[in-house]
Design an enzyme around this catalytic site. Structure first.
Site, PDB file in Angstrom:
ATOM      1  N   ASP A 143       0.904  -1.184  -0.112  1.00  0.00           N
ATOM      2  CA  ASP A 143      -0.003  -0.001  -0.021  1.00  0.00           C
ATOM      3  C   ASP A 143       0.768   1.216   0.005  1.00  0.00           C
ATOM      4  O   ASP A 143       2.146   1.318   0.117  1.00  0.00           O
ATOM      5  CB  ASP A 143      -1.051  -0.016   1.203  1.00  0.00           C
ATOM      6  CG  ASP A 143      -0.513  -0.650   2.511  1.00  0.00           C
ATOM      7  OD1 ASP A 143       0.736  -0.631   2.713  1.00  0.00           O
ATOM      8  OD2 ASP A 143      -1.322  -0.991   3.373  1.00  0.00           O
ATOM      9  N   GLU A 170      -9.981  -2.751   4.755  1.00  0.00           N
ATOM     10  CA  GLU A 170     -10.427  -2.280   6.042  1.00  0.00           C
ATOM     11  C   GLU A 170     -11.837  -3.254   5.907  1.00  0.00           C
ATOM     12  O   GLU A 170     -12.425  -3.670   4.805  1.00  0.00           O
ATOM     13  CB  GLU A 170     -11.174  -0.847   5.924  1.00  0.00           C
ATOM     14  CG  GLU A 170      -9.912  -0.112   6.221  1.00  0.00           C
ATOM     15  CD  GLU A 170      -8.852  -0.104   7.515  1.00  0.00           C
ATOM     16  OE1 GLU A 170      -9.424  -0.819   8.516  1.00  0.00           O
ATOM     17  OE2 GLU A 170      -8.086   0.651   7.509  1.00  0.00           O
ATOM     18  N   ASN A 230      -8.063  -3.814  13.611  1.00  0.00           N
ATOM     19  CA  ASN A 230      -9.552  -4.337  13.244  1.00  0.00           C
ATOM     20  C   ASN A 230      -9.556  -5.582  12.200  1.00  0.00           C
ATOM     21  O   ASN A 230     -10.768  -5.671  11.645  1.00  0.00           O
ATOM     22  CB  ASN A 230     -10.382  -3.163  12.532  1.00  0.00           C
ATOM     23  CG  ASN A 230      -9.547  -2.569  11.531  1.00  0.00           C
ATOM     24  OD1 ASN A 230      -8.672  -2.957  11.250  1.00  0.00           O
ATOM     25  ND2 ASN A 230     -10.149  -1.483  10.892  1.00  0.00           N
ATOM     26  N   HIS A 278      -7.625  -5.605   9.506  1.00  0.00           N
ATOM     27  CA  HIS A 278      -7.404  -5.248   8.290  1.00  0.00           C
ATOM     28  C   HIS A 278      -5.993  -5.649   7.914  1.00  0.00           C
ATOM     29  O   HIS A 278      -4.966  -5.937   8.644  1.00  0.00           O
ATOM     30  CB  HIS A 278      -7.526  -3.869   7.937  1.00  0.00           C
ATOM     31  CG  HIS A 278      -6.271  -3.191   8.580  1.00  0.00           C
ATOM     32  ND1 HIS A 278      -6.686  -1.750   9.181  1.00  0.00           N
ATOM     33  CD2 HIS A 278      -4.720  -3.193   8.784  1.00  0.00           C
ATOM     34  CE1 HIS A 278      -5.234  -1.297   9.653  1.00  0.00           C
ATOM     35  NE2 HIS A 278      -4.325  -2.196   9.193  1.00  0.00           N
TER      36      HIS A 278
HETATM   37  C1  F6R Z   1       1.106  -1.708   6.251  1.00  0.00           C
HETATM   38  C2  F6R Z   1      -0.122  -2.332   6.202  1.00  0.00           C
HETATM   39  C3  F6R Z   1      -1.071  -2.496   7.473  1.00  0.00           C
HETATM   40  C4  F6R Z   1      -0.191  -2.893   8.776  1.00  0.00           C
HETATM   41  C5  F6R Z   1      -1.241  -3.099   9.966  1.00  0.00           C
HETATM   42  C6  F6R Z   1      -0.413  -3.460  11.161  1.00  0.00           C
HETATM   43  O1  F6R Z   1       1.777  -1.852   4.951  1.00  0.00           O
HETATM   44  O2  F6R Z   1      -0.663  -2.916   5.302  1.00  0.00           O
HETATM   45  O3  F6R Z   1      -2.001  -3.373   7.368  1.00  0.00           O
HETATM   46  O4  F6R Z   1       0.284  -4.158   8.374  1.00  0.00           O
HETATM   47  O5  F6R Z   1      -1.888  -1.803  10.014  1.00  0.00           O
HETATM   48  O6  F6R Z   1       0.288  -2.404  11.501  1.00  0.00           O
HETATM   49  P1  F6R Z   1       1.309  -2.558  12.529  1.00  0.00           P
HETATM   50  O7  F6R Z   1       2.555  -3.357  12.288  1.00  0.00           O
HETATM   51  O8  F6R Z   1       2.045  -1.060  12.672  1.00  0.00           O
HETATM   52  O9  F6R Z   1       0.708  -3.022  13.805  1.00  0.00           O
END
Ligand code: F6R
Length: 245
Positions: free
Chosen positions: A67, A143, A136, A138
């Site tokens: 992303d 989402e 959540n 994702h």
């Molecule tokens: C990042 C991404 C997100 C994160 C997720 C967990 O490229 O795609 O889905 O993997 O938000 O974030 P952290 O690792 O910061 O808890």
């Protein structure tokens, strides 16, 4: 689904780096799908160490990231392009022309998504996709919703995400309102998937995503249907799964 228990964040990162290293050693010209966020930082640090020790060669590796924020230039220190350079690309012998992220500055969002799906296709798909897990459920910026989105798409960030991200920016108005993310179909098309998750704050979602129903309300739950998923979770993240492993 193979769930590997790690002692802590460091152990999780080491184990994840073992898997990624094996992928690169077995197929030097592999395509890695990569993630940002705090979960994979330790994994990247381990990979850098192995490169420095002469055990890993990234010269033929291609990467596609999950992303990118829409509207942030690459040189902005909050862009995922910047993150990847800081935490991995600049520190190993990867060819920068083979590292891909969605183009956050493409004005036409449909064109940006189409272009990114085209890039993923042109590199031949992903051999190993690294993922983190949102609170959540994702994965990428997919989402919770009513459907699993297929290809790369543009997402309106929720108020909660905008608020959470405000700490990284000078003010709330500087926080991007949209992001591009790989879709669920693209993630599921990867040959192998490796998800890293750590910390007690993720324990509830780990249980729901990997031991509950498959539902687009918890996007990561779809991974239960993939034929080759490894989840490396530390003890804290697995603390609500006692007796289920
Ligand atoms: C990042 C991404 C997100 C994160 C997720 C967990 O490229 O795609 O889905 O993997 O938000 O974030 P952290 O690792 O910061 O808890």
């Amino acid at each position: 689904m193979n769930i590997v228990k790690a002692k802590d964040y460091h152990d999780m990162s080491r184990k994840a780096a073992n898997m990624i290293s094996a992928q690169i050693i077995l197929k030097p010209a592999c395509v890695l799908g990569l993630a940002t966020g705090s979960s994979p930082i330790g994994t990247y640090e381990e990979l850098i160490k192995r490169y420095q020790d002469g055990d890993l060669d990234f010269s033929q590796v291609t990467t596609v990231n999950l992303d990118e924020y829409r509207g942030l230039p690459r040189e902005n220190d909050q862009s995922y392009y910047y993150f990847m350079n800081e935490h991995l690309f600049q520190k190993v012998n990867i060819d920068a022309s083979r590292t891909f992220l969605p183009d956050g500055m493409e004005a036409d969002h449909e064109a940006a998504c189409k272009k990114y799906d085209g890039i993923i296709r042109s590199v031949g798909g992903v051999d190993l996709q690294l993922l983190g897990l949102g609170h959540n459920g994702h994965i990428g910026f997919n989402e919770p919703g009513n459907v699993f989105e297929k290809g790369t798409h543009c997402v309106d960030l929720s108020e909660r995400t905008i608020q959470a991200n405000t700490r990284f920016f000078a003010s709330e108005k500087d926080v991007p309102r949209q992001a591009y993310t790989m879709g669920i179909q693209t993630i599921m098309a990867a040959d192998k998937i490796l998800l890293v998750v750590s910390g007690e704050d993720k324990a509830e979602i780990v249980k729901a995503a990997f031991f509950g129903d498959v539902t687009p309300q918890i996007p990561a739950s779809v991974l239960q249907l993939h034929r080759n998923v490894t989840v490396i979770a530390d003890e804290a993240a697995l603390s609500k799964c006692e007796g289920m492993l």
